[in-house]
Design a protein around this motif. Structure first.
Motif, PDB file in Angstrom:
ATOM      1  N   PRO A 136     -11.215 -45.123  40.725  1.00 31.93           N
ATOM      2  CA  PRO A 136     -10.286 -46.183  40.438  1.00 31.93           C
ATOM      3  C   PRO A 136      -9.044 -45.659  39.733  1.00 31.93           C
ATOM      4  O   PRO A 136      -9.083 -44.652  39.047  1.00 31.93           O
ATOM      5  N   GLU A 137      -7.959 -46.350  39.914  1.00 32.42           N
ATOM      6  CA  GLU A 137      -6.737 -45.979  39.205  1.00 32.42           C
ATOM      7  C   GLU A 137      -6.830 -46.492  37.776  1.00 32.42           C
ATOM      8  O   GLU A 137      -7.050 -47.675  37.536  1.00 32.42           O
ATOM      9  N   GLU A 138      -6.699 -45.601  36.815  1.00 29.86           N
ATOM     10  CA  GLU A 138      -6.841 -46.000  35.427  1.00 29.86           C
ATOM     11  C   GLU A 138      -5.612 -46.753  34.950  1.00 29.86           C
ATOM     12  O   GLU A 138      -4.485 -46.370  35.250  1.00 29.86           O
ATOM     13  N   PRO A 139      -5.813 -47.836  34.177  1.00 31.47           N
ATOM     14  CA  PRO A 139      -4.680 -48.534  33.581  1.00 31.47           C
ATOM     15  C   PRO A 139      -4.036 -47.677  32.515  1.00 31.47           C
ATOM     16  O   PRO A 139      -4.569 -46.626  32.123  1.00 31.47           O
ATOM     17  N   ALA A 140      -2.902 -48.125  32.018  1.00 32.59           N
ATOM     18  CA  ALA A 140      -2.141 -47.327  31.059  1.00 32.59           C
ATOM     19  C   ALA A 140      -2.945 -46.994  29.811  1.00 32.59           C
ATOM     20  O   ALA A 140      -2.791 -45.930  29.225  1.00 32.59           O
ATOM     21  N   ASP A 141      -3.814 -47.924  29.383  1.00 36.18           N
ATOM     22  CA  ASP A 141      -4.586 -47.675  28.161  1.00 36.18           C
ATOM     23  C   ASP A 141      -5.850 -46.873  28.429  1.00 36.18           C
ATOM     24  O   ASP A 141      -6.607 -46.570  27.503  1.00 36.18           O
ATOM     25  N   GLY A 142      -6.122 -46.521  29.689  1.00 40.23           N
ATOM     26  CA  GLY A 142      -7.275 -45.698  30.027  1.00 40.23           C
ATOM     27  C   GLY A 142      -8.590 -46.444  30.069  1.00 40.23           C
ATOM     28  O   GLY A 142      -9.628 -45.852  30.349  1.00 40.23           O
ATOM     29  N   VAL A 143      -8.578 -47.748  29.790  1.00 46.72           N
ATOM     30  CA  VAL A 143      -9.808 -48.538  29.765  1.00 46.72           C
ATOM     31  C   VAL A 143     -10.063 -49.127  31.153  1.00 46.72           C
ATOM     32  O   VAL A 143      -9.172 -49.737  31.752  1.00 46.72           O
ATOM     33  N   LEU A 144     -11.276 -48.932  31.670  1.00 47.23           N
ATOM     34  CA  LEU A 144     -11.671 -49.487  32.963  1.00 47.23           C
ATOM     35  C   LEU A 144     -12.283 -50.863  32.737  1.00 47.23           C
ATOM     36  O   LEU A 144     -13.144 -51.032  31.862  1.00 47.23           O
ATOM     37  N   ARG A 145     -11.854 -51.850  33.513  1.00 47.50           N
ATOM     38  CA  ARG A 145     -12.305 -53.227  33.318  1.00 47.50           C
ATOM     39  C   ARG A 145     -12.980 -53.755  34.571  1.00 47.50           C
ATOM     40  O   ARG A 145     -12.449 -53.636  35.670  1.00 47.50           O
ATOM     41  N   PHE A 146     -14.162 -54.333  34.377  1.00 45.36           N
ATOM     42  CA  PHE A 146     -14.939 -54.933  35.459  1.00 45.36           C
ATOM     43  C   PHE A 146     -15.404 -56.299  34.960  1.00 45.36           C
ATOM     44  O   PHE A 146     -16.430 -56.399  34.289  1.00 45.36           O
ATOM     45  N   LEU A 149     -16.542 -56.708  31.330  1.00 40.42           N
ATOM     46  CA  LEU A 149     -17.017 -55.392  30.890  1.00 40.42           C
ATOM     47  C   LEU A 149     -15.852 -54.422  30.797  1.00 40.42           C
ATOM     48  O   LEU A 149     -15.080 -54.276  31.744  1.00 40.42           O
ATOM     49  N   GLU A 150     -15.719 -53.748  29.649  1.00 46.87           N
ATOM     50  CA  GLU A 150     -14.670 -52.759  29.433  1.00 46.87           C
ATOM     51  C   GLU A 150     -15.305 -51.415  29.120  1.00 46.87           C
ATOM     52  O   GLU A 150     -16.175 -51.315  28.253  1.00 46.87           O
ATOM     53  N   VAL A 151     -14.866 -50.389  29.838  1.00 44.06           N
ATOM     54  CA  VAL A 151     -15.394 -49.034  29.653  1.00 44.06           C
ATOM     55  C   VAL A 151     -14.234 -48.116  29.287  1.00 44.06           C
ATOM     56  O   VAL A 151     -13.276 -47.993  30.058  1.00 44.06           O
ATOM     57  N   ASP A 152     -14.334 -47.481  28.135  1.00 41.30           N
ATOM     58  CA  ASP A 152     -13.307 -46.548  27.675  1.00 41.30           C
ATOM     59  C   ASP A 152     -13.864 -45.131  27.796  1.00 41.30           C
ATOM     60  O   ASP A 152     -14.600 -44.672  26.915  1.00 41.30           O
TER      61      ASP A 152
END
Length: 235
Positions: A136-146, A149-152
Motif C-alpha cells: 500500500p502507498e503510505e500516507p504522509a504520517d506513515g500510519v496505515l489505516r484499515f 484500525l491504525e498500524v504505525d
C-alpha cells in the motif's frame, strides 16, 4: 554483544542438564529449574531474554506459567512437549507462546529455533514484506489505516478506534505482514517463512492460533479466512 539469558523449565533431570550444557556451549546463559513456581520466581528476578517451558512440570504447569509470564511481559516463549498432541500445542500457543518444539529434540535444532525467535523479536522494523503490487502507498504520517484500525510500522504501535492495542512481537510481525498486502491472500507457508523465519514447512497450527489471537485484539472480521489458501486483511 550482551549474552542471551535463557530461562529453562524442565523437570526431567537428564534432559534439563543435557540441554543446559548444549545451550551454554552455544554461548547462552542458562537458568535451569525443575518446576513452574521456581521458574516464575526466576523469571521475575532475572527477566530473561527468552523462556523455554516444558508443558508438564510440577507446581505450576508450563501452560499456566506461560500465561503468567505473558501477563507481565512480551518476552518470547517456546513451549516444549513430549507429544505433538494438538491439545498440548494449541493450549501452549493460546496461552501466549510464540513457538513450540516437540521432544525428543536435537540440540542444534533447538538452538536454531531459539535464534530464529530472537531474530524476529530483535527486528524492530518488522518483516519488511511487500505485496506483488508493491504494497500500500503510505500516507504522509506513515500510519496505515484499515477502517478503525491504525498500524504505525515505524512506531510499532497499533490503535483500534483510537485506543492502543497491546500486541506481542510475534503478533505485531504477523499484523505488519498482513498490512503490507491488504486484500492479498497470504498462505500459511508464506506466513511461516516471513513471520516465523521457517525456511522449511512448519506446523500451520502456529499460524492459525496466532491469527485467532490477533483477531481477538483487532476485530474478528478484520482478517478473513480464504479456505484452502490462507488469510487476508480486509482493507
Amino acid at each position: 554483544m550482551p549474552e542471551t539469558h535463557v530461562l529453562f523449565v524442565e523437570d526431567d533431570d537428564v534432559i534439563r542438564e543435557a540441554t543446559q550444557l548444549a545451550l551454554e556451549r552455544h554461548g547462552f546463559v542458562v537458568t535451569a529449574v525443575p518446576d513452574g513456581l521456581t521458574g516464575l520466581e526466576r523469571f521475575r528476578a532475572h527477566r530473561p531474554d527468552i523462556a523455554l517451558l516444558d508443558v508438564m512440570v510440577p507446581g505450576l504447569d508450563g501452560v499456566s506459567l506461560c500465561r503468567r509470564i505473558r501477563d507481565e511481559s512480551t518476552v518470547p516463549v517456546i513451549m516444549l512437549s513430549a507429544r505433538a498432541d494438538s491439545i498440548d500445542v494449541v493450549l501452549g500457543l493460546e496461552a501466549g507462546a510464540d513457538d513450540y518444539v516437540t521432544k525428543p529434540f536435537d540440540g542444534a535444532v533447538l538452538v536454531a529455533r531459539i535464534r530464529a525467535v530472537l531474530r524476529r523479536f530483535g527486528h524492530a522494523s518488522g518483516p519488511g514484506g511487500t505485496s506483488a503490487a508493491g504494497g500500500p502507498e503510505e500516507p504522509a504520517d506513515g500510519v496505515l489505516r484499515f477502517g478503525d484500525l491504525e498500524v504505525d510500522p515505524e512506531g510499532m504501535e497499533v490503535r483500534k478506534g483510537g485506543a492502543p492495542v497491546s500486541l506481542t512481537p510475534t503478533e505485531m510481525r504477523l499484523l505488519l505482514e498482513f498490512s503490507t498486502a491488504p486484500g492479498t491472500v497470504l498462505s500459511r507457508d508464506r506466513l511461516l517463512e516471513r513471520v516465523w523465519d521457517y525456511g522449511w514447512g512448519g506446523d500451520s497450527r502456529v499460524v492459525d492460533v496466532h491469527v485467532q489471537r490477533l483477531r481477538h485484539k483487532i476485530g474478528h472480521d478484520r482478517i478473513e479466512t480464504v479456505r484452502g489458501f490462507g488469510y487476508k486483511l480486509r482493507p
